[in-house]
Each structure stands twice: as C-alpha cells, then as structure tokens.
Design a protein around this motif. Sequence first.
Motif, PDB file in Angstrom:
ATOM      1  N   TYR A   1       0.831  -1.214   0.000  1.00 42.96           N
ATOM      2  CA  TYR A   1       0.000   0.000   0.000  1.00 42.96           C
ATOM      3  C   TYR A   1       0.865   1.264   0.000  1.00 42.96           C
ATOM      4  O   TYR A   1       0.626   2.191  -0.774  1.00 42.96           O
ATOM      5  CB  TYR A   1      -0.919   0.024   1.233  1.00 42.96           C
ATOM      6  N   ARG A   2       1.843   1.292   0.896  1.00 44.42           N
ATOM      7  CA  ARG A   2       2.691   2.484   1.053  1.00 44.42           C
ATOM      8  C   ARG A   2       3.476   2.773  -0.228  1.00 44.42           C
ATOM      9  O   ARG A   2       3.513   3.917  -0.704  1.00 44.42           O
ATOM     10  CB  ARG A   2       3.648   2.282   2.236  1.00 44.42           C
ATOM     11  N   ASN A   3       4.051   1.749  -0.832  1.00 42.00           N
ATOM     12  CA  ASN A   3       4.869   1.961  -2.025  1.00 42.00           C
ATOM     13  C   ASN A   3       4.020   2.196  -3.278  1.00 42.00           C
ATOM     14  O   ASN A   3       4.428   2.939  -4.169  1.00 42.00           O
ATOM     15  CB  ASN A   3       5.839   0.797  -2.220  1.00 42.00           C
ATOM     16  N   LYS A   4       2.849   1.610  -3.344  1.00 42.08           N
ATOM     17  CA  LYS A   4       1.936   1.905  -4.452  1.00 42.08           C
ATOM     18  C   LYS A   4       1.558   3.382  -4.425  1.00 42.08           C
ATOM     19  O   LYS A   4       1.602   4.069  -5.456  1.00 42.08           O
ATOM     20  CB  LYS A   4       0.692   1.034  -4.347  1.00 42.08           C
ATOM     21  N   LYS A   5       1.240   3.868  -3.252  1.00 45.64           N
ATOM     22  CA  LYS A   5       0.886   5.287  -3.087  1.00 45.64           C
ATOM     23  C   LYS A   5       2.080   6.184  -3.441  1.00 45.64           C
ATOM     24  O   LYS A   5       1.936   7.175  -4.159  1.00 45.64           O
ATOM     25  CB  LYS A   5       0.456   5.511  -1.635  1.00 45.64           C
ATOM     26  N   ARG A   6       3.243   5.813  -3.004  1.00 43.14           N
ATOM     27  CA  ARG A   6       4.460   6.594  -3.275  1.00 43.14           C
ATOM     28  C   ARG A   6       4.763   6.629  -4.772  1.00 43.14           C
ATOM     29  O   ARG A   6       5.071   7.680  -5.339  1.00 43.14           O
ATOM     30  CB  ARG A   6       5.640   5.986  -2.501  1.00 43.14           C
ATOM     31  N   LEU A   7       4.656   5.472  -5.431  1.00 41.13           N
ATOM     32  CA  LEU A   7       4.914   5.412  -6.875  1.00 41.13           C
ATOM     33  C   LEU A   7       3.865   6.204  -7.656  1.00 41.13           C
ATOM     34  O   LEU A   7       4.190   6.898  -8.625  1.00 41.13           O
ATOM     35  CB  LEU A   7       4.964   3.964  -7.346  1.00 41.13           C
ATOM     36  N   LEU A   8       2.605   6.096  -7.237  1.00 39.88           N
ATOM     37  CA  LEU A   8       1.554   6.891  -7.882  1.00 39.88           C
ATOM     38  C   LEU A   8       1.845   8.378  -7.757  1.00 39.88           C
ATOM     39  O   LEU A   8       1.646   9.135  -8.713  1.00 39.88           O
ATOM     40  CB  LEU A   8       0.188   6.584  -7.268  1.00 39.88           C
ATOM     41  N   ASP A   9       2.315   8.801  -6.580  1.00 37.78           N
ATOM     42  CA  ASP A   9       2.621  10.225  -6.381  1.00 37.78           C
ATOM     43  C   ASP A   9       3.729  10.700  -7.317  1.00 37.78           C
ATOM     44  O   ASP A   9       3.667  11.815  -7.850  1.00 37.78           O
ATOM     45  CB  ASP A   9       2.983  10.503  -4.921  1.00 37.78           C
ATOM     46  N   LYS A  10       4.717   9.861  -7.544  1.00 39.88           N
ATOM     47  CA  LYS A  10       5.765  10.209  -8.514  1.00 39.88           C
ATOM     48  C   LYS A  10       5.191  10.335  -9.917  1.00 39.88           C
ATOM     49  O   LYS A  10       5.530  11.242 -10.666  1.00 39.88           O
ATOM     50  CB  LYS A  10       6.889   9.158  -8.513  1.00 39.88           C
ATOM     51  N   MET A  11       4.326   9.401 -10.261  1.00 35.46           N
ATOM     52  CA  MET A  11       3.710   9.429 -11.584  1.00 35.46           C
ATOM     53  C   MET A  11       2.790  10.643 -11.754  1.00 35.46           C
ATOM     54  O   MET A  11       2.701  11.217 -12.834  1.00 35.46           O
ATOM     55  CB  MET A  11       2.930   8.135 -11.836  1.00 35.46           C
ATOM     56  N   ILE A  12       2.127  11.033 -10.682  1.00 30.89           N
ATOM     57  CA  ILE A  12       1.234  12.193 -10.720  1.00 30.89           C
ATOM     58  C   ILE A  12       2.008  13.449 -11.072  1.00 30.89           C
ATOM     59  O   ILE A  12       1.589  14.240 -11.921  1.00 30.89           O
ATOM     60  CB  ILE A  12       0.503  12.346  -9.366  1.00 30.89           C
ATOM     61  N   VAL A  13       3.143  13.640 -10.439  1.00 31.07           N
ATOM     62  CA  VAL A  13       3.961  14.820 -10.731  1.00 31.07           C
ATOM     63  C   VAL A  13       4.452  14.776 -12.172  1.00 31.07           C
ATOM     64  O   VAL A  13       4.442  15.788 -12.878  1.00 31.07           O
ATOM     65  CB  VAL A  13       5.144  14.945  -9.745  1.00 31.07           C
ATOM     66  N   CYS A  14       4.826  13.608 -12.633  1.00 29.56           N
ATOM     67  CA  CYS A  14       5.278  13.448 -14.021  1.00 29.56           C
ATOM     68  C   CYS A  14       4.151  13.779 -15.004  1.00 29.56           C
ATOM     69  O   CYS A  14       4.355  14.483 -15.985  1.00 29.56           O
ATOM     70  CB  CYS A  14       5.780  12.030 -14.251  1.00 29.56           C
TER      71      CYS A  14
END
Length: 157
Positions: free
Chosen positions: A135-148
């Motif tokens: 859960y934590r890393n999925k959210k973190r990776l999504l946040d990186k993708m969101i900024v991109c």
Amino acid sequence: MTTIQDYQDKNKHDIKYYRKQMSKYLLTYNQIKEGIQFKEEDIKNLEKEYFEVCPAVHKVNKSSSQWTIEDKRKYMADKIKAGIVIDKLHIKQIERCLLLISKDKYYDIIPLFYFEHNTIEAIAEKLFCDVITIYRNKKRLLDKMIVCYFGASSILE
C-alpha cells in the motif's frame, strides 16, 4: 464578491483527486492502446467501397445537410485521426511516467496491480513483503507518476 484566491481554493484539487485520476489512467492504459488499433481499422474501413458498415459513419448521418460520400469519409477520418493523436499522446505520457519509476525497487507493484489486476495481498505474496509495504509503495509510486503526468501544480498547495 469572490476573490481570485477564493476561486483558486474552491477549484484546487487535493492529491486524492490526482491519485484517483492516475489510477483510472493506468487501469484503462491497455484498453486505450487497443482502442487505437480499432480506430485505425475504422479509418481503413472508411476507404472501402461499402464504408457505411463502419460504425463511425452512422454518427455523421445525424446531420440535416446532404453530405457526399467523400465528405463523410473525410470528416470521419479526420475526427478519428484526431482521437488517435490524443490517445497516443496520453499513452506516451503514461509510458514516460512508468519509465520514471521503472528503476524503483517496488516498481512491479504498478503493473501487477493495474495491468494484471492482482490483489494487494497477492502482490505482497509475490514480492515477499507485507501488505502495508505494498500500500505504502503503491501510493508513493503513484505520487511520482502524478507529478510526471500533471506537473508540480498537482502537489503544490
């Protein structure tokens, strides 16, 4: 009287909105790629002699004006091509975001969850880690993708 700041505050999206959007984009990624192929087939069908069988053509017939067959072909081909361009830009941007996170230790969470439709629990088993870690890393990776994908304005407050 509404100030500019009030307007911005009223229309500002929070990070949950962007996570929901990015999740939707990832869940539909493969369908959009397939849709491009269908649209390209529609363009080919427009060129055939009996192009009225093409599903895209029936949308044009709603007009009250008299269109020639060539007018209909050109109109629909242009409309379909415009849709393909938009879809390809979207796919390209998603692929850039995926490339951005591809070196991450937990990258596999994204394709396993969004493309292969595994549950969080199944992903945790496959990656030999805890569900909370997924859960934590999925959210973190999504946040990186969101900024991109959406730019810095997606995280600025």
